[in-house]
Write an enzyme that holds these catalytic residues in place. Structure first.
Site, mmCIF file in Angstrom:
data_model
loop_
_atom_site.group_PDB
_atom_site.id
_atom_site.type_symbol
_atom_site.label_atom_id
_atom_site.label_comp_id
_atom_site.label_asym_id
_atom_site.label_seq_id
_atom_site.Cartn_x
_atom_site.Cartn_y
_atom_site.Cartn_z
ATOM 1 N N HIS A 1 7.211 11.414 -28.294
ATOM 2 C CA HIS A 1 6.414 12.321 -27.596
ATOM 3 C C HIS A 1 6.515 13.923 -27.903
ATOM 4 O O HIS A 1 5.812 14.629 -28.541
ATOM 5 C CB HIS A 1 6.183 12.007 -26.299
ATOM 6 C CG HIS A 1 5.047 12.988 -25.383
ATOM 7 N ND1 HIS A 1 3.806 13.107 -25.703
ATOM 8 C CD2 HIS A 1 5.518 13.783 -24.577
ATOM 9 C CE1 HIS A 1 3.050 13.780 -24.879
ATOM 10 N NE2 HIS A 1 4.357 14.543 -24.312
ATOM 11 N N ARG B 1 -3.320 23.658 -14.043
ATOM 12 C CA ARG B 1 -2.438 22.453 -14.667
ATOM 13 C C ARG B 1 -2.705 22.042 -16.052
ATOM 14 O O ARG B 1 -1.702 21.528 -16.784
ATOM 15 C CB ARG B 1 -2.881 20.989 -13.653
ATOM 16 C CG ARG B 1 -1.890 19.958 -13.866
ATOM 17 C CD ARG B 1 -1.838 18.907 -12.910
ATOM 18 N NE ARG B 1 -0.634 17.902 -12.953
ATOM 19 C CZ ARG B 1 -0.203 17.364 -11.958
ATOM 20 N NH1 ARG B 1 -0.568 17.466 -10.875
ATOM 21 N NH2 ARG B 1 0.669 16.516 -12.177
ATOM 22 N N HIS C 1 -1.042 14.453 -28.789
ATOM 23 C CA HIS C 1 -1.528 13.141 -28.412
ATOM 24 C C HIS C 1 -2.289 12.559 -29.552
ATOM 25 O O HIS C 1 -2.350 11.454 -29.724
ATOM 26 C CB HIS C 1 -2.589 13.326 -27.097
ATOM 27 C CG HIS C 1 -1.838 13.343 -25.912
ATOM 28 N ND1 HIS C 1 -2.300 14.201 -24.913
ATOM 29 C CD2 HIS C 1 -0.570 12.911 -25.431
ATOM 30 C CE1 HIS C 1 -1.403 14.080 -23.797
ATOM 31 N NE2 HIS C 1 -0.258 13.452 -24.251
ATOM 32 N N GLU D 1 9.735 19.378 -25.127
ATOM 33 C CA GLU D 1 8.712 19.636 -23.688
ATOM 34 C C GLU D 1 9.320 20.782 -23.177
ATOM 35 O O GLU D 1 8.714 21.357 -22.595
ATOM 36 C CB GLU D 1 9.022 18.089 -22.792
ATOM 37 C CG GLU D 1 7.786 18.219 -21.996
ATOM 38 C CD GLU D 1 6.658 17.660 -22.545
ATOM 39 O OE1 GLU D 1 5.748 18.081 -22.034
ATOM 40 O OE2 GLU D 1 6.649 16.493 -22.896
ATOM 41 N N ARG E 1 0.843 -1.246 -0.135
ATOM 42 C CA ARG E 1 0.122 0.074 -0.102
ATOM 43 C C ARG E 1 0.831 1.264 -0.124
ATOM 44 O O ARG E 1 0.450 2.399 0.409
ATOM 45 C CB ARG E 1 -0.867 0.062 1.164
ATOM 46 C CG ARG E 1 -2.004 -1.110 1.351
ATOM 47 C CD ARG E 1 -2.935 -0.904 2.341
ATOM 48 N NE ARG E 1 -3.871 -2.293 2.441
ATOM 49 C CZ ARG E 1 -3.450 -3.210 3.104
ATOM 50 N NH1 ARG E 1 -2.602 -3.239 3.537
ATOM 51 N NH2 ARG E 1 -4.474 -4.231 2.856
ATOM 52 N N LYS F 1 6.782 23.382 -13.822
ATOM 53 C CA LYS F 1 5.877 22.146 -13.720
ATOM 54 C C LYS F 1 5.463 22.445 -12.154
ATOM 55 O O LYS F 1 4.262 22.287 -11.684
ATOM 56 C CB LYS F 1 6.520 20.898 -14.018
ATOM 57 C CG LYS F 1 5.866 19.924 -13.571
ATOM 58 C CD LYS F 1 5.641 18.498 -14.266
ATOM 59 C CE LYS F 1 4.795 17.746 -14.028
ATOM 60 N NZ LYS F 1 4.776 16.401 -14.449
ATOM 61 N N HIS G 1 -0.204 19.565 -26.600
ATOM 62 C CA HIS G 1 -0.456 18.266 -26.333
ATOM 63 C C HIS G 1 -1.954 17.724 -27.039
ATOM 64 O O HIS G 1 -1.942 16.576 -27.063
ATOM 65 C CB HIS G 1 -0.350 18.143 -24.903
ATOM 66 C CG HIS G 1 0.963 17.734 -24.190
ATOM 67 N ND1 HIS G 1 2.130 18.765 -24.220
ATOM 68 C CD2 HIS G 1 1.578 16.615 -23.808
ATOM 69 C CE1 HIS G 1 2.932 18.361 -24.045
ATOM 70 N NE2 HIS G 1 2.754 17.235 -23.658
ATOM 71 N N LYS H 1 2.706 11.641 -10.655
ATOM 72 C CA LYS H 1 1.779 10.714 -11.632
ATOM 73 C C LYS H 1 2.552 9.391 -12.087
ATOM 74 O O LYS H 1 3.662 9.540 -12.419
ATOM 75 C CB LYS H 1 1.244 11.594 -12.768
ATOM 76 C CG LYS H 1 0.280 12.608 -12.852
ATOM 77 C CD LYS H 1 -0.162 12.892 -14.128
ATOM 78 C CE LYS H 1 -1.219 14.017 -13.893
ATOM 79 N NZ LYS H 1 -1.570 14.474 -15.135
ATOM 80 N N ASN I 1 -0.616 21.146 -20.922
ATOM 81 C CA ASN I 1 -0.996 20.291 -22.165
ATOM 82 C C ASN I 1 -0.672 21.411 -23.514
ATOM 83 O O ASN I 1 -1.185 20.962 -24.404
ATOM 84 C CB ASN I 1 -2.543 19.999 -22.055
ATOM 85 C CG ASN I 1 -2.477 18.731 -21.372
ATOM 86 O OD1 ASN I 1 -1.443 17.878 -21.204
ATOM 87 N ND2 ASN I 1 -3.707 18.566 -20.962
ATOM 88 N N GLU J 1 -6.303 27.092 -7.550
ATOM 89 C CA GLU J 1 -7.523 27.478 -8.708
ATOM 90 C C GLU J 1 -7.480 26.266 -9.796
ATOM 91 O O GLU J 1 -6.419 25.995 -10.405
ATOM 92 C CB GLU J 1 -7.008 28.740 -9.312
ATOM 93 C CG GLU J 1 -5.606 28.833 -9.657
ATOM 94 C CD GLU J 1 -5.475 29.813 -10.785
ATOM 95 O OE1 GLU J 1 -5.968 30.252 -11.589
ATOM 96 O OE2 GLU J 1 -4.411 30.497 -10.633
#
Ligand SMILES: NC(=O)c1ccc[n+]([C@@H]2O[C@H](COP(=O)([O-])OP(=O)(O)OC[C@H]3O[C@@H](n4cnc5c(N)ncnc54)[C@H](O)[C@@H]3O)[C@@H](O)[C@H]2O)c1
Ligand SMILES: [Zn+2]
Length: 355
Positions: A261, A237, A248, A181, A117, A223, A244, A139, A241, A233
């Site tokens: 990518h 985030r 994508h 990026e 866990r 970042k 992107h 992430k 993108n 707010e």
């Protein structure tokens, strides 16, 4: 640099950090065993030094190799890794160290989120993309045949050590893609990034250590700021993108095997700049500046062979396109905002200019 937010973690950036592990590693008090998760490519280049550093830090190191490549981000890999951890056995007070690109940090991060866990993980990202993006922010996840990153968790690393000297061994295409990026951060928040890259594109592509260190520090800072602001707010985030939405779609239309990518994101940024100018939102000249910047970095700014109808379909299928297609548009370097549902004819027209 400490990352703001409730689960703050430190991100250290600089050349040679992997050679200073005993001094830099925050070894949890009870940690004894350490699973060093990496792949054979990175292990050959940097694994020995890292394993030695971990042993010098007093840890009992067990190397866990995962396959190289995006296909390694699978449930099958997880099963193999979990079995290895139980054979060690790795306890809840022990440590996982991820050494590699975004594939390795995503797998090891997810394993760390779920093993007992949740156990502590330290990321040692070795690609430019992983240093400015994948290893930072918490992430983690793996893919399913049905889609990318469908199984995942948030799990903050206890520390990220981005050793920019490891970027010297990257294949040049990976360095270029990572720069895509980095350019994104320049357009959405830190225009000095653009100035640095415009001044010496060849040095950036060649991996000049001081320049890359400066760029990684700036990327991580953006970042961190954006992720922290998003906790207050919601929506900021989404600016990460930039480039992107189309990027994508292009990756998915080409089965993830044509563009890296960062290359797809480069095309996406050219598209977004043209869209912004046509909408009167972006300052005139932004699209030209984007093309002039990306070209010398060896990133694509055209040559997209895709039917606009199929691109549109992929755009509307994007898992993030809840209420319709949404693009991030740069108003002027350093500032960006969201544009919802632009006119499809306009999108088609701009797609044609990318051919
Ligand atoms: N979690 C996040 O927030 C997040 C953000 C962005 C991307 N990602 C994920 O990151 C992954 C892509 O990461 P990537 O671009 O780093 O690709 P990658 O991890 O596949 O690395 C690219 C290639 O470079 C090799 N490599 C790595 N370090 C090297 C070094 N120092 N020298 C020589 N070769 C080296 C790898 O073995 C691989 O072959 C994707 O799966 C993406 O979904 C995650
Ligand atoms: Zn990205």
């Amino acid at each position: 640099m400490p990352l703001p937010g409730p689960q703050a973690h430190e991100v250290l950036v600089g050349p040679g950090l992997c050679g200073r592990l005993p001094e830099l590693l925050p070894v949890p008090a009870h940690a004894g065993r350490t699973a060093l998760v990496t792949n054979a490519t990175v292990h050959t280049l940097h694994g020995r030094q890292v394993a030695m550093g971990l042993r010098d830090a007093g840890l009992d190191v067990h190397e866990v190799l995962v396959p190289d490549g995006e296909h390694a981000k699978s449930l099958d890999t997880l099963t193999v890794v979990y079995k290895r951890l139980s054979a060690i056995p790795l306890g809840r007070d022990d440590l996982i160290v991820a050494l590699g690109g975004g594939v390795v940090t995503d797998i090891a991060g997810f394993v760390a989120a779920t093993w007992h866990r949740g156990v502590a993980v330290v990321h040692l990202p070795t690609t430019l993309l992983a240093q400015v993006d994948a290893a930072v922010g918490g992430k983690t996840g793996v893919n399913l045949p049905e889609g990318k990153n469908l199984v995942g968790a948030f799990h903050q690393p206890s520390t990220v050590l981005a050793d920019t000297a490891t970027l010297a061994t990257l294949p040049v295409r990976e360095r270029r893609a990572g720069l895509g990026e980095v350019v994104k951060y320049g357009f959405i928040a830190d225009p000095e990034v653009l100035v640095l890259l415009e001044a010496c594109p060849a040095a950036a592509v060649a991996g000049a250590p001081d320049l890359l260190t400066d760029l990684v520090v700036r990327g991580v800072r953006v970042k961190a700021e954006v992720v922290a602001a998003d906790e207050r707010e919601s929506g900021r985030r989404a600016l990460l993108n930039y480039g992107h939405t189309l990027g994508h779609a292009i990756e998915s239309l080409t089965d993830y095997n044509t563009y890296r990518h960062g290359e797809a994101v480069a095309l996406g940024m050219v598209f977004a700049a043209r869209l912004g100018e046509r909408l009167g939102v972006s300052e005139p000249g932004l699209a030209q500046r984007t093309v002039s910047l990306l070209g010398p970095l060896g990133l694509p700014t055209g040559g997209l062979r895709a039917d606009p109808a199929r691109v549109w379909e992929a755009l509307t299928r994007d898992k993030k396109a809840r209420g319709g297609v949404r693009f991030v548009v740069c108003t002027r370097p350093g500032e960006a905002l969201l544009v919802d549902q632009p006119d499809r004819t306009l999108v088609d027209e701009i797609l044609i200019t990318l051919a």
